[in-house]
Design an enzyme around this catalytic site. Structure first.
Site, mmCIF file in Angstrom:
data_model
loop_
_atom_site.group_PDB
_atom_site.id
_atom_site.type_symbol
_atom_site.label_atom_id
_atom_site.label_comp_id
_atom_site.label_asym_id
_atom_site.label_seq_id
_atom_site.Cartn_x
_atom_site.Cartn_y
_atom_site.Cartn_z
ATOM 1 C CG HIS A 181 -0.239 -11.477 -3.771
ATOM 2 N ND1 HIS A 181 -0.794 -12.026 -2.546
ATOM 3 C CD2 HIS A 181 -0.417 -10.613 -2.320
ATOM 4 C CE1 HIS A 181 -1.936 -11.251 -1.443
ATOM 5 N NE2 HIS A 181 -1.180 -10.249 -2.043
ATOM 6 C CG HIS A 226 -0.482 -5.283 -3.921
ATOM 7 N ND1 HIS A 226 0.419 -5.487 -3.623
ATOM 8 C CD2 HIS A 226 -1.380 -6.081 -3.431
ATOM 9 C CE1 HIS A 226 0.191 -6.443 -2.125
ATOM 10 N NE2 HIS A 226 -1.002 -6.724 -2.980
ATOM 11 C CD GLU A 283 1.635 -10.632 0.585
ATOM 12 O OE1 GLU A 283 2.364 -8.580 0.253
ATOM 13 O OE2 GLU A 283 1.191 -10.642 0.849
ATOM 14 N NE ARG A 308 -3.773 -2.515 2.103
ATOM 15 C CZ ARG A 308 -3.552 -3.574 2.120
ATOM 16 N NH1 ARG A 308 -2.575 -3.607 2.421
ATOM 17 N NH2 ARG A 308 -5.116 -4.252 1.840
ATOM 18 C CG ASP A 341 -3.193 -7.376 5.615
ATOM 19 O OD1 ASP A 341 -1.947 -7.520 5.142
ATOM 20 O OD2 ASP A 341 -3.705 -7.476 4.528
ATOM 21 C CD GLN A 370 1.668 -6.588 5.173
ATOM 22 O OE1 GLN A 370 2.802 -6.128 4.614
ATOM 23 N NE2 GLN A 370 0.639 -6.312 5.189
#
Length: 359
Positions: free
Chosen positions: A192, A116, A325, A91, A263, A298
C-alpha cells in the site's frame, strides 16, 4: 530535508548493529537498501516501505513515497502509508466468508466490513528480520511473519515471507510468499505505497500520466465492494487508461465511495508476470513501471487524505499521492465467480512485484 533523514539514518545504523542477535531481530527498526543514488528504507513494522529516493531528469534527488518522520507515527497510522497488508487485503463484505462449509467471521474495521486483514492485520505487527544486506550488487532484506490460527478470525497457521531487493539500478523487486500449514485459508496481500513522482509533499498527482494494462474492471458499490460480481469493459468509461491519460483528466467524474476520485479494481490483461502500469510525471521527468503476477490491481488516488501531517513538515491533502495495489479480486471469498484465493495446507501463495524507475 531537515531532521528526518538524520533520524532515519540513526535508526538504520541501530537496526544494522543489532541484527546479529535473534531477540534484536524482533525489535522495530528501519533498514536501508542503497545502490548508488537509489535508496529505499523499509521497516519491519508492517513490512513498510518508508521512503524511496531516486533522481529526476536533472539529477535532483527526492523521496517519491508519502509517509511519516517517525516510527511512532507509522504505528498509529490509519491511512496505510506503505505497509504490506494481509492476511486478506482489500475489503471483505461484513467480514464474513464460508470455506469448506464453515462460516468464519473476521474483525470489522471498515464500518460493517473488514479491510486489509482487520484492525491488527499484517500492517500492524512486527516482522522478524531473517536476512539483511544493505549494500553491494543486490541489497536486500527478507522479513518473516507467522500468522497464527484464529488471528483476526482467519483459519490456520500461515508462514509469510517478504523480500525487498534492489535487483538492478533503479529497480525494486518485492517477492512475497505464504504457506498454509494446517488449514485451508484465504490469502491476498498488497503493498500500500502512496506515490508522488514529483516528490512527497510536492503537490497533487493529477498531472501524472497513467497507463494501465487493463481492459476490464469490477464496478464497486457505495461501500467500495464489488457486490454485483460484474466484470465490465473499460471502453467508453472514465476508467479507461489503456492509453496514457492524466490521472486528473476525469477524476471529478468518478467516485470512490462518497468522494470524488479513483478507488477501483482493474482486471489486468494476461497472466503471470507482466506489465501492469506505467506512470510519468512531466515536471520531474520521473517514470515508474510496475510489473506483477496478480490478476488485478486497485487504483486509489488518496481521496481521503485531509490535512494529514507527513514527512518534513509537509501536509498531505486529497490527491497528494496515488496507490497501485496489485492483488486478487476484492471480496473474492464471497464471489465464486471470481478467481479463488483459497490456499490449502502445503500450498504456497506467491505475489511478486517489480518497480522500475526512470528519469
Amino acid at each position: 530535508m531537515a531532521r528526518a533523514p538524520v533520524f532515519l539514518a540513526l535508526l538504520c545504523l541501530t537496526a544494522f548493529a543489532l541484527a546479529g542477535g535473534a531477540d534484536a531481530r524482533k525489535m522495530v527498526g528501519v533498514y536501508e537498501l542503497k545502490k548508488g543514488d537509489f535508496c529505499v528504507k523499509i521497516s519491519n513494522w508492517g513490512a513498510t516501505i518508508m521512503s524511496i529516493v531516486t533522481p529526476d531528469s536533472k539529477g535532483n534527488l527526492a523521496d517519491v513515497v508519502l509517509g511519516f518522520d517517525t516510527l511512532g507515527e507509522y504505528v498509529n497510522d490509519t491511512s496505510y502509508f506503505g505497509p504490506l497488508t494481509g492476511r486478506v487485503a482489500q475489503r471483505m463484505a461484513r467480514g464474513r466468508f464460508v470455506l469448506d462449509g464453515k462460516v468464519y467471521h473476521t474483525y470489522l474495521n471498515d464500518g460493517k466490513n473488514a479491510i486489509h486483514g482487520g484492525h491488527r492485520g499484517f500492517s500492524k505487527v512486527i516482522w522478524t528480520v531473517k536476512e539483511y544486506v544493505g549494500g553491494g550488487d543486490s541489497p536486500y532484506i527478507t522479513l518473516y511473519y507467522r500468522s497464527f490460527d484464529g488471528e483476526q478470525g482467519f483459519p490456520g497457521d500461515l508462514d509469510v515471507y517478504a523480500t525487498y531487493e534492489l535487483s538492478s539500478p533503479y529497480v525494486l523487486s518485492i517477492r512475497t510468499n505464504a504457506t498454509a500449514l494446517n488449514k485451508a485459508t484465504p490469502v491476498n496481500f498488497l503493498q500500500h505505497v502512496y506515490w508522488n513522482l514529483g516528490g512527497q509533499g510536492s503537490g497533487d498527482i493529477l498531472g501524472h500520466t497513467l497507463q494501465l494494462s487493463a481492459s476490464r474492471y469490477t464496478p464497486m458499490d457505495e461501500e467500495l465492494l464489488p457486490s454485483s460480481g460484474r466484470v465490465d469493459p473499460v471502453a467508453g468509461t472514465n476508467y479507461d487508461f489503456l492509453t496514457p491519460t492524466p490521472i486528473g483528466a476525469r477524476i471529478r467524474k468518478v467516485k470512490g465511495g462518497n468522494v470524488f476520485g479513483y478507488d477501483i479494481n482493474f482486471v489486468i490483461d494476461g497472466e503471470g508476470m507482466r506489465k501492469v502500469a506505467s506512470v510519468r510525471d512531466g515536471k520531474s521527468g520521473r517514470g515508474l513501471e510496475l510489473s506483477a503476477n496478480q490478476p488485478a490491481m486497485q487504483l486509489y488516488t488518496g481521496n481521503f487524505l485531509n490535512n494529514t501531517k507527513g514527512k518534513d513538515g509537509n501536509v498531505y491533502n486529497q490527491y497528494a499521492g496515488f496507490c497501485l495495489e496489485t492483488q486478487a479480486y476484492p471480496d473474492a471469498v464471497n464471489h465464486p465467480e471470481f478467481p479463488s484465493i483459497t490456499v490449502r495446507p502445503g500450498q504456497v501463495y506467491k505475489h511478486d512485484m517489480v518497480y522500475k524507475f526512470s528519469f
